[in-house]
Scaffold this motif. Sequence first.
Motif, PDB file in Angstrom:
ATOM      1  N   GLY A 146      28.616  63.532 -55.485  1.00  0.00           N
ATOM      2  CA  GLY A 146      27.919  62.261 -55.301  1.00  0.00           C
ATOM      3  C   GLY A 146      28.624  61.055 -55.880  1.00  0.00           C
ATOM      4  N   LEU A 147      29.944  61.125 -56.021  1.00  0.00           N
ATOM      5  CA  LEU A 147      30.671  60.039 -56.685  1.00  0.00           C
ATOM      6  C   LEU A 147      30.811  58.793 -55.826  1.00  0.00           C
ATOM      7  CD1 LEU A 147      33.456  62.068 -58.510  1.00  0.00           C
ATOM      8  CD2 LEU A 147      31.332  61.152 -59.440  1.00  0.00           C
ATOM      9  N   THR A 148      30.454  58.883 -54.551  1.00  0.00           N
ATOM     10  CA  THR A 148      30.537  57.699 -53.702  1.00  0.00           C
ATOM     11  C   THR A 148      29.336  56.773 -53.892  1.00  0.00           C
ATOM     12  OG1 THR A 148      29.497  58.929 -51.888  1.00  0.00           O
ATOM     13  CG2 THR A 148      31.915  58.892 -51.959  1.00  0.00           C
ATOM     14  N   ALA A 149      28.286  57.252 -54.565  1.00  0.00           N
ATOM     15  CA  ALA A 149      27.148  56.376 -54.853  1.00  0.00           C
ATOM     16  C   ALA A 149      27.610  55.230 -55.748  1.00  0.00           C
ATOM     17  CB  ALA A 149      26.045  57.167 -55.547  1.00  0.00           C
ATOM     18  N   PRO A 150      27.170  54.003 -55.497  1.00  0.00           N
ATOM     19  CA  PRO A 150      27.670  52.854 -56.260  1.00  0.00           C
ATOM     20  C   PRO A 150      27.563  53.012 -57.768  1.00  0.00           C
ATOM     21  CG  PRO A 150      26.415  52.102 -54.358  1.00  0.00           C
ATOM     22  CD  PRO A 150      26.240  53.586 -54.417  1.00  0.00           C
ATOM     23  N   ALA A 151      26.418  53.469 -58.265  1.00  0.00           N
ATOM     24  CA  ALA A 151      26.258  53.596 -59.712  1.00  0.00           C
ATOM     25  C   ALA A 151      27.206  54.653 -60.275  1.00  0.00           C
ATOM     26  CB  ALA A 151      24.812  53.940 -60.053  1.00  0.00           C
ATOM     27  N   ALA A 152      27.383  55.758 -59.551  1.00  0.00           N
ATOM     28  CA  ALA A 152      28.296  56.801 -60.018  1.00  0.00           C
ATOM     29  C   ALA A 152      29.724  56.286 -60.068  1.00  0.00           C
ATOM     30  CB  ALA A 152      28.201  58.025 -59.108  1.00  0.00           C
ATOM     31  N   ALA A 153      30.128  55.513 -59.064  1.00  0.00           N
ATOM     32  CA  ALA A 153      31.479  54.947 -59.043  1.00  0.00           C
ATOM     33  C   ALA A 153      31.690  54.002 -60.220  1.00  0.00           C
ATOM     34  CB  ALA A 153      31.723  54.225 -57.717  1.00  0.00           C
ATOM     35  N   ARG A 154      30.663  53.246 -60.588  1.00  0.00           N
ATOM     36  CA  ARG A 154      30.790  52.330 -61.719  1.00  0.00           C
ATOM     37  C   ARG A 154      30.904  53.100 -63.041  1.00  0.00           C
ATOM     38  NH1 ARG A 154      26.072  49.665 -59.308  1.00  0.00           N
ATOM     39  NH2 ARG A 154      26.822  48.217 -57.721  1.00  0.00           N
ATOM     40  N   LEU A 155      30.204  54.212 -63.135  1.00  0.00           N
ATOM     41  CA  LEU A 155      30.315  55.034 -64.338  1.00  0.00           C
ATOM     42  C   LEU A 155      31.728  55.590 -64.469  1.00  0.00           C
ATOM     43  CD1 LEU A 155      29.283  56.558 -66.811  1.00  0.00           C
ATOM     44  CD2 LEU A 155      28.330  58.287 -65.275  1.00  0.00           C
ATOM     45  N   VAL A 156      32.293  56.083 -63.386  1.00  0.00           N
ATOM     46  CA  VAL A 156      33.669  56.590 -63.418  1.00  0.00           C
ATOM     47  C   VAL A 156      34.618  55.482 -63.847  1.00  0.00           C
ATOM     48  CG1 VAL A 156      35.565  57.477 -62.012  1.00  0.00           C
ATOM     49  CG2 VAL A 156      33.251  58.391 -61.708  1.00  0.00           C
ATOM     50  N   GLU A 157      34.427  54.283 -63.314  1.00  0.00           N
ATOM     51  CA  GLU A 157      35.273  53.147 -63.687  1.00  0.00           C
ATOM     52  C   GLU A 157      35.142  52.845 -65.175  1.00  0.00           C
ATOM     53  OE1 GLU A 157      35.966  48.424 -62.462  1.00  0.00           O
ATOM     54  OE2 GLU A 157      34.286  49.575 -61.613  1.00  0.00           O
ATOM     55  N   ALA A 158      33.917  52.875 -65.692  1.00  0.00           N
ATOM     56  CA  ALA A 158      33.698  52.580 -67.107  1.00  0.00           C
ATOM     57  C   ALA A 158      34.351  53.628 -68.003  1.00  0.00           C
ATOM     58  CB  ALA A 158      32.203  52.499 -67.402  1.00  0.00           C
ATOM     59  N   SER A 159      34.450  54.862 -67.510  1.00  0.00           N
ATOM     60  CA  SER A 159      35.028  55.931 -68.330  1.00  0.00           C
ATOM     61  C   SER A 159      36.543  55.795 -68.452  1.00  0.00           C
ATOM     62  CB  SER A 159      34.684  57.296 -67.746  1.00  0.00           C
ATOM     63  OG  SER A 159      35.480  57.583 -66.604  1.00  0.00           O
ATOM     64  N   GLY A 160      37.183  55.177 -67.455  1.00  0.00           N
ATOM     65  CA  GLY A 160      38.630  55.008 -67.497  1.00  0.00           C
ATOM     66  C   GLY A 160      39.395  56.298 -67.339  1.00  0.00           C
ATOM     67  N   ALA A 161      38.734  57.358 -66.842  1.00  0.00           N
ATOM     68  CA  ALA A 161      39.402  58.653 -66.690  1.00  0.00           C
ATOM     69  C   ALA A 161      38.930  59.312 -65.403  1.00  0.00           C
ATOM     70  CB  ALA A 161      39.111  59.561 -67.883  1.00  0.00           C
ATOM     71  N   ALA A 162      39.759  60.206 -64.878  1.00  0.00           N
ATOM     72  CA  ALA A 162      39.417  60.898 -63.639  1.00  0.00           C
ATOM     73  C   ALA A 162      38.305  61.909 -63.892  1.00  0.00           C
ATOM     74  CB  ALA A 162      40.643  61.598 -63.066  1.00  0.00           C
ATOM     75  N   PRO A 163      37.310  61.976 -63.017  1.00  0.00           N
ATOM     76  CA  PRO A 163      36.263  62.987 -63.166  1.00  0.00           C
ATOM     77  C   PRO A 163      36.789  64.362 -62.768  1.00  0.00           C
ATOM     78  CG  PRO A 163      35.947  61.767 -61.132  1.00  0.00           C
ATOM     79  CD  PRO A 163      37.100  61.113 -61.849  1.00  0.00           C
ATOM     80  N   VAL A 164      36.066  65.399 -63.176  1.00  0.00           N
ATOM     81  CA  VAL A 164      36.421  66.770 -62.821  1.00  0.00           C
ATOM     82  C   VAL A 164      35.173  67.464 -62.296  1.00  0.00           C
ATOM     83  CG1 VAL A 164      38.285  66.919 -64.505  1.00  0.00           C
ATOM     84  CG2 VAL A 164      35.979  67.597 -65.176  1.00  0.00           C
ATOM     85  N   ALA A 165      35.377  68.589 -61.618  1.00  0.00           N
ATOM     86  CA  ALA A 165      34.255  69.369 -61.101  1.00  0.00           C
ATOM     87  C   ALA A 165      33.592  70.137 -62.234  1.00  0.00           C
ATOM     88  CB  ALA A 165      34.744  70.331 -60.028  1.00  0.00           C
ATOM     89  N   LYS A 166      32.278  70.272 -62.175  1.00  0.00           N
ATOM     90  CA  LYS A 166      31.557  71.101 -63.140  1.00  0.00           C
ATOM     91  C   LYS A 166      31.584  72.538 -62.654  1.00  0.00           C
ATOM     92  CE  LYS A 166      29.008  72.261 -66.621  1.00  0.00           C
ATOM     93  NZ  LYS A 166      29.542  72.215 -67.998  1.00  0.00           N
ATOM     94  N   LEU A 167      32.299  73.394 -63.392  1.00  0.00           N
ATOM     95  CA  LEU A 167      32.417  74.796 -63.018  1.00  0.00           C
ATOM     96  C   LEU A 167      31.351  75.612 -63.741  1.00  0.00           C
ATOM     97  CD1 LEU A 167      36.297  75.154 -62.968  1.00  0.00           C
ATOM     98  CD2 LEU A 167      34.732  74.516 -61.116  1.00  0.00           C
ATOM     99  N   GLY A 168      30.135  75.396 -63.335  1.00  0.00           N
ATOM    100  CA  GLY A 168      28.990  76.064 -63.930  1.00  0.00           C
ATOM    101  C   GLY A 168      27.744  75.440 -63.339  1.00  0.00           C
ATOM    102  N   TRP A 169      26.576  75.927 -63.749  1.00  0.00           N
ATOM    103  CA  TRP A 169      25.315  75.363 -63.271  1.00  0.00           C
ATOM    104  C   TRP A 169      24.651  74.622 -64.416  1.00  0.00           C
ATOM    105  CZ3 TRP A 169      20.165  74.943 -64.149  1.00  0.00           C
ATOM    106  CH2 TRP A 169      19.351  74.522 -63.089  1.00  0.00           C
ATOM    107  N   THR A 170      24.177  73.423 -64.157  1.00  0.00           N
ATOM    108  CA  THR A 170      23.418  72.665 -65.154  1.00  0.00           C
ATOM    109  C   THR A 170      22.220  72.013 -64.470  1.00  0.00           C
ATOM    110  OG1 THR A 170      24.453  70.475 -64.934  1.00  0.00           O
ATOM    111  CG2 THR A 170      25.607  72.112 -66.301  1.00  0.00           C
TER     112      THR A 170
END
Length: 358
Positions: A287-311
């Motif tokens: 769901g990283l294409t959602a505007p709020a998610a994209a802004r969070l990624v930008e604020a983190s300054g780092a590439a996101p990764v896949a969650k290899l597990g269930w949460t």
Amino acid sequence: MTASLDLTVDPVELTAALVDIPSVSGGEKAIADAVEQALRDRCPHLEVVRNGDAVLARTHLGRDTRVVLAGHLDTVPINDNLPSRRTGSGEDEHLHGCGTVDMKGGDAVMLHLAATLTEPRYDLTFVFYDCEEVEAERNGLNRIERELPEWLDGDLAVVCEPSDAAIEAGCQGTMRVEVRTSGKRAHTARAWMGENAIHAAEPVLRRLSEYAPREPVIDGLQFREGLQAVRVEGGVAGNVVPDSCVVAVNHRFAPDKSLADAEAHLREVFDGFEVTVVDGAAGALPGLTAPAAARLVEASGAAPVAKLGWTDVARFAARGLPAVNFGPGSPALAHTQQENVRTADIRRCADVLRRFLG
């Protein structure tokens, strides 16, 4: 007497205060009381409600976007690792103790932001819930969804589970099945008169050992599936050819598969054998294409990764919210006696979320 929490202090200090309130699953009342009291005393800008041993708080600012931040208050049983203590200094300082990683560091970040972000960019909902570390039916989010479902609505969910202070987007699905073989009992002295059900499971184990899992890329993130035997049960006595065997199998699958897809795949893998589904939970797309998610990624300054597990991001995704994991601490240290979190990670998570939300 309810413990007193100062939500405006350094999130590291707040983490230590939370860790020093024992809250093993089913015994969260003391920490829920402290969190509720602190939010009511320190956060007049928030609506606060109590639901069992969960505490919820939210703003009503009329923003176009609402972000839900969620974290569980419970821990696994204490393993001679309380009270909290610190080692090292500077960037190498660590806070030790039960729950430092899973997940009172994340809770502290959420509480600190709840108290200090009085005019956030988005409307915010904070969900502190109970019984995450035990069987799924006791998870406090189930009760909240039944009784206060509107509190879980929004445009993005951030679950502050430990993620090494990196954004882990989405999560894998999981399914457990039992593969059964049958035979015919006989005395082992006359084994030729029987049919050994454990021997009959050999093709099942071979299919598992030869299985090549998918490694799909979804929204630019690589997921890695898995299929593993986790238990084999069979046998009657030391002198009896067994007539039944069960191989328990766990399948972790990428979020581009539904539960129905996963079940169909397992029945194909074990074609010719009796397969019974024990339980399963769907994953969550990044769901990283959602505007709020994209802004969070930008604020983190780092590439996101896949969650290899269930949460619990999957619970929010099922409600239509894109959801990510973002919290301090290494998941590899969760539930261990050596559980500890780098204090710099706690501060980094607080800083990133402040940039994103503030």
